[in-house]
Design a protein around this motif. Structure first.
Motif, PDB file in Angstrom:
ATOM      1  N   ALA A 302      11.045 -31.549  -4.097  1.00  0.00           N
ATOM      2  CA  ALA A 302       9.377 -30.705  -2.746  1.00  0.00           C
ATOM      3  C   ALA A 302       8.717 -30.025  -4.093  1.00  0.00           C
ATOM      4  N   TRP A 303       8.571 -29.331  -5.619  1.00  0.00           N
ATOM      5  CA  TRP A 303       7.554 -29.318  -5.936  1.00  0.00           C
ATOM      6  C   TRP A 303       7.187 -27.942  -5.678  1.00  0.00           C
ATOM      7  N   HIS A 304       7.654 -26.789  -5.612  1.00  0.00           N
ATOM      8  CA  HIS A 304       7.575 -25.251  -5.586  1.00  0.00           C
ATOM      9  C   HIS A 304       6.738 -25.198  -7.059  1.00  0.00           C
ATOM     10  N   LEU A 305       7.638 -25.785  -8.382  1.00  0.00           N
ATOM     11  CA  LEU A 305       7.334 -25.380  -9.301  1.00  0.00           C
ATOM     12  C   LEU A 305       7.074 -26.458 -10.489  1.00  0.00           C
ATOM     13  N   TYR A 306       6.368 -25.894 -11.146  1.00  0.00           N
ATOM     14  CA  TYR A 306       5.878 -26.961 -12.164  1.00  0.00           C
ATOM     15  C   TYR A 306       6.422 -26.474 -13.399  1.00  0.00           C
ATOM     16  N   ILE A 307       7.333 -26.653 -14.079  1.00  0.00           N
ATOM     17  CA  ILE A 307       8.391 -25.762 -15.313  1.00  0.00           C
ATOM     18  C   ILE A 307       7.979 -26.399 -16.513  1.00  0.00           C
ATOM     19  N   ILE A 308       7.692 -25.388 -17.839  1.00  0.00           N
ATOM     20  CA  ILE A 308       7.711 -26.821 -18.913  1.00  0.00           C
ATOM     21  C   ILE A 308       8.667 -25.798 -19.946  1.00  0.00           C
ATOM     22  N   ARG A 309       9.306 -26.708 -20.534  1.00  0.00           N
ATOM     23  CA  ARG A 309       9.888 -25.998 -22.161  1.00  0.00           C
ATOM     24  C   ARG A 309       8.982 -26.094 -23.458  1.00  0.00           C
ATOM     25  N   LEU A 310       8.486 -25.178 -24.394  1.00  0.00           N
ATOM     26  CA  LEU A 310       8.548 -25.426 -25.195  1.00  0.00           C
ATOM     27  C   LEU A 310       9.509 -25.766 -26.262  1.00  0.00           C
ATOM     28  N   GLN A 311       9.235 -26.782 -26.866  1.00  0.00           N
ATOM     29  CA  GLN A 311       9.903 -26.801 -28.000  1.00  0.00           C
ATOM     30  C   GLN A 311       9.550 -25.968 -29.352  1.00  0.00           C
ATOM     31  N   ARG A 312      10.196 -25.264 -29.307  1.00  0.00           N
ATOM     32  CA  ARG A 312      10.018 -24.123 -30.577  1.00  0.00           C
ATOM     33  C   ARG A 312       9.724 -24.585 -31.590  1.00  0.00           C
ATOM     34  N   ASP A 313      10.503 -25.529 -32.017  1.00  0.00           N
ATOM     35  CA  ASP A 313      10.382 -25.893 -33.330  1.00  0.00           C
ATOM     36  C   ASP A 313       9.081 -26.714 -34.027  1.00  0.00           C
ATOM     37  N   GLN A 314       9.055 -27.404 -32.988  1.00  0.00           N
ATOM     38  CA  GLN A 314       7.397 -28.223 -33.534  1.00  0.00           C
ATOM     39  C   GLN A 314       6.054 -26.754 -33.788  1.00  0.00           C
ATOM     40  N   ILE A 315       6.015 -25.867 -33.180  1.00  0.00           N
ATOM     41  CA  ILE A 315       5.038 -25.150 -32.305  1.00  0.00           C
ATOM     42  C   ILE A 315       4.834 -23.365 -33.756  1.00  0.00           C
ATOM     43  N   SER A 316       4.020 -23.142 -34.149  1.00  0.00           N
ATOM     44  CA  SER A 316       3.903 -21.844 -34.904  1.00  0.00           C
ATOM     45  C   SER A 316       3.974 -20.839 -34.004  1.00  0.00           C
ATOM     46  N   LYS A 317       3.865 -20.901 -33.143  1.00  0.00           N
ATOM     47  CA  LYS A 317       3.775 -20.156 -32.002  1.00  0.00           C
ATOM     48  C   LYS A 317       4.688 -19.519 -31.640  1.00  0.00           C
ATOM     49  N   SER A 318       4.840 -18.125 -31.334  1.00  0.00           N
ATOM     50  CA  SER A 318       5.824 -17.737 -30.817  1.00  0.00           C
ATOM     51  C   SER A 318       6.161 -17.763 -29.054  1.00  0.00           C
ATOM     52  N   HIS A 319       6.863 -18.178 -28.126  1.00  0.00           N
ATOM     53  CA  HIS A 319       6.797 -18.038 -26.733  1.00  0.00           C
ATOM     54  C   HIS A 319       5.546 -17.332 -26.237  1.00  0.00           C
ATOM     55  N   ARG A 320       6.488 -15.746 -26.604  1.00  0.00           N
ATOM     56  CA  ARG A 320       5.390 -14.714 -25.919  1.00  0.00           C
ATOM     57  C   ARG A 320       3.688 -15.071 -26.459  1.00  0.00           C
ATOM     58  N   GLU A 321       3.588 -14.575 -27.478  1.00  0.00           N
ATOM     59  CA  GLU A 321       2.004 -15.606 -28.004  1.00  0.00           C
ATOM     60  C   GLU A 321       1.478 -16.608 -27.097  1.00  0.00           C
ATOM     61  N   VAL A 322       2.181 -17.787 -26.904  1.00  0.00           N
ATOM     62  CA  VAL A 322       1.726 -18.619 -25.906  1.00  0.00           C
ATOM     63  C   VAL A 322       0.974 -18.528 -24.488  1.00  0.00           C
ATOM     64  N   PHE A 323       2.317 -17.720 -23.837  1.00  0.00           N
ATOM     65  CA  PHE A 323       2.133 -16.656 -22.849  1.00  0.00           C
ATOM     66  C   PHE A 323       1.001 -16.176 -22.518  1.00  0.00           C
ATOM     67  N   GLY A 324       0.822 -15.281 -24.012  1.00  0.00           N
ATOM     68  CA  GLY A 324      -0.236 -14.193 -23.400  1.00  0.00           C
ATOM     69  C   GLY A 324      -1.479 -14.867 -23.895  1.00  0.00           C
ATOM     70  N   GLU A 325      -2.483 -16.065 -24.535  1.00  0.00           N
ATOM     71  CA  GLU A 325      -3.598 -16.959 -24.241  1.00  0.00           C
ATOM     72  C   GLU A 325      -3.464 -17.437 -23.274  1.00  0.00           C
ATOM     73  N   LEU A 326      -2.304 -18.044 -22.890  1.00  0.00           N
ATOM     74  CA  LEU A 326      -2.317 -18.596 -21.503  1.00  0.00           C
ATOM     75  C   LEU A 326      -2.994 -17.539 -20.571  1.00  0.00           C
TER      76      LEU A 326
END
Length: 395
Positions: A302-326
């Motif tokens: 039903a696609w209530h949510l569209y969830i992505i997962r960060l491939q953290r070993d391929q980006i220089s920013k933390s989970h919290r930093e990406v979330f905060g920038e968005l």
């Protein structure tokens, strides 16, 4: 707030039409605001849509979970198992009944309760004589779990199944509608404003077993009956009623049911738009350092949510930093969910981090992107552009 910044795009939002408003107003002008004809009409419409024998409308999905547990006889000395990646209500419903809770880790591809992990845990529990009385698979994002596999295990190990389909109104599994209870005893839906359809607050319990439906109906309204046979034998008069169980006031109002009925007329359109937007996200996000949602071939979400997962070993920013920038760019992302076993209340019960590693790994990577029927492609482009920049990728 920066006046030059575009308005925030929420992660979810209700769609209310003029027809919805008129339907609610008609009830407000009628004789019944509660316990009238609209609730059974809504129940019948949902039962027909899902292909279930019985539907019980209540004031929230949490209430539906509670009634489902009670109807299945959950109580002190019993245990309920569910996924750690869910809203706390999926576990709390057991505690309301005086039972215990435990969790089964998620599948790394679907992010739903993992049937392999469930089978392993059941084998261990059988040796210890500590099998669960109820298992609650949660259809995260509106993608049904492997219900056939879980049902097969229920027949072997003797547990009941409550499908937590709070995200999955309108979803299908093996080409049949979620809520038909082919592989479960009871299925529950949520009609919270960000869900697929809304009644403002509200929920529904579906079942094919008459005894379960009657028990939930009794408990929904104080445990009181006005059974016709009882009325004819009433010692006092036609006003007579009896409380025969300790119930609750979990009733849905007539206004909520009227809204739900009207929303049901647009359910197909809502699902179609959510699927289109989800497919578009998947197309636009290809090539970014992300793990995108996996759709199981047996499921039509039903696609209530569209969830992505960060491939953290391929980006220089933390989970919290990406979330905060968005968030700083007006993208109202969210995170569904914090693993239940890491909540302070559950830690006080003895749960510790490290017990369900896949769920904890998911939590460190997951972000829910905006998704709702009125989301415009221009806004979706804005979400993708902000995410691309937050990940440090070229636009």
């Amino acid at each position: 707030m920066n006046p030059s910044m575009p308005p925030t795009i929420p992660y979810g939002r209700q769609n209310i039409s003029e027809e919805d408003i008129r339907a609610v107003l008609e009830v407000l002008h009628s004789d019944y605001l509660t316990q009238g004809p609209k609730v059974p009409e809504f129940e019948n419409k949902m039962a027909a849509f899902c292909g279930a024998s019985h539907a019980l409308a209540v004031n929230s999905a949490t209430s539906a979970l509670h009634l489902a547990c009670l109807a299945l006889g959950l109580g002190p000395g019993d245990t309920l198992w569910t996924s750690p990646i869910t809203f706390v209500a999926s576990a709390n419903c057991a505690l309301y009944c005086g039972a215990s809770v435990d969790f089964v880790d998620i599948d790394p591809k679907t992010w739903n309760l993992c049937p392999n992990a469930l089978e392993k845990k059941l084998k261990e529990a059988e040796k210890k004589k500590s099998l669960p009385k109820i298992v609650v698979p949660v259809h995260l994002c509106g993608q049904p779990c492997d219900m056939e596999g879980i049902h097969r295990l229920s027949l072997k190990y003797g547990f009941s199944i409550i499908e937590d389909a709070a995200h999955a109104t309108g979803a299908s599994y093996k080409n049949e509608k979620t809520g038909n209870c082919r592989y479960s005893d009871i299925t529950i839906f949520s009609f919270h404003p960000v869900k697929i359809i809304t009644t403002a607050e509200g929920g529904m319990a579906m079942t094919n077993r008459r005894a379960l439906a009657e028990k939930m109906a009794l408990l929904r309204s104080h445990g009181i009956t006005r059974d016709e046979d009882l009325m004819t034998q009433a010692p006092d008069g036609p006003w007579y009623y009896q409380q025969i169980d300790l119930g609750f006031n979990y009733r849905m109002t007539e206004m909520q049911a009227a809204l739900g009925l009207c929303q049901m007329d647009r359910l197909g359109d809502f699902i179609k738009k959510r699927r289109q937007l989800s497919q578009r996200y998947t197309h636009l996000l290809q090539g970014l350092p992300l793990t995108l949602p996996f759709c199981h071939p047996d499921a039509n979400p039903a696609w209530h949510l569209y969830i992505i997962r960060l491939q953290r070993d391929q980006i220089s920013k933390s989970h919290r930093e990406v979330f905060g920038e968005l968030r700083a760019k007006g993208i109202g992302v969210n995170l569904h969910y914090i693993p239940v076993h890491t909540q302070p209340y559950y830690k006080n019960m003895g749960f510790r981090e490290g017990r369900f590693p896949e769920s904890e790994r998911y939590y460190k990577e997951a972000i829910s992107l905006p998704l709702f029927p009125d989301l415009q492609e221009a806004d979706q482009n804005r979400v993708v552009d902000a995410l691309t920049k937050a990940l440090g990728q070229p636009s």
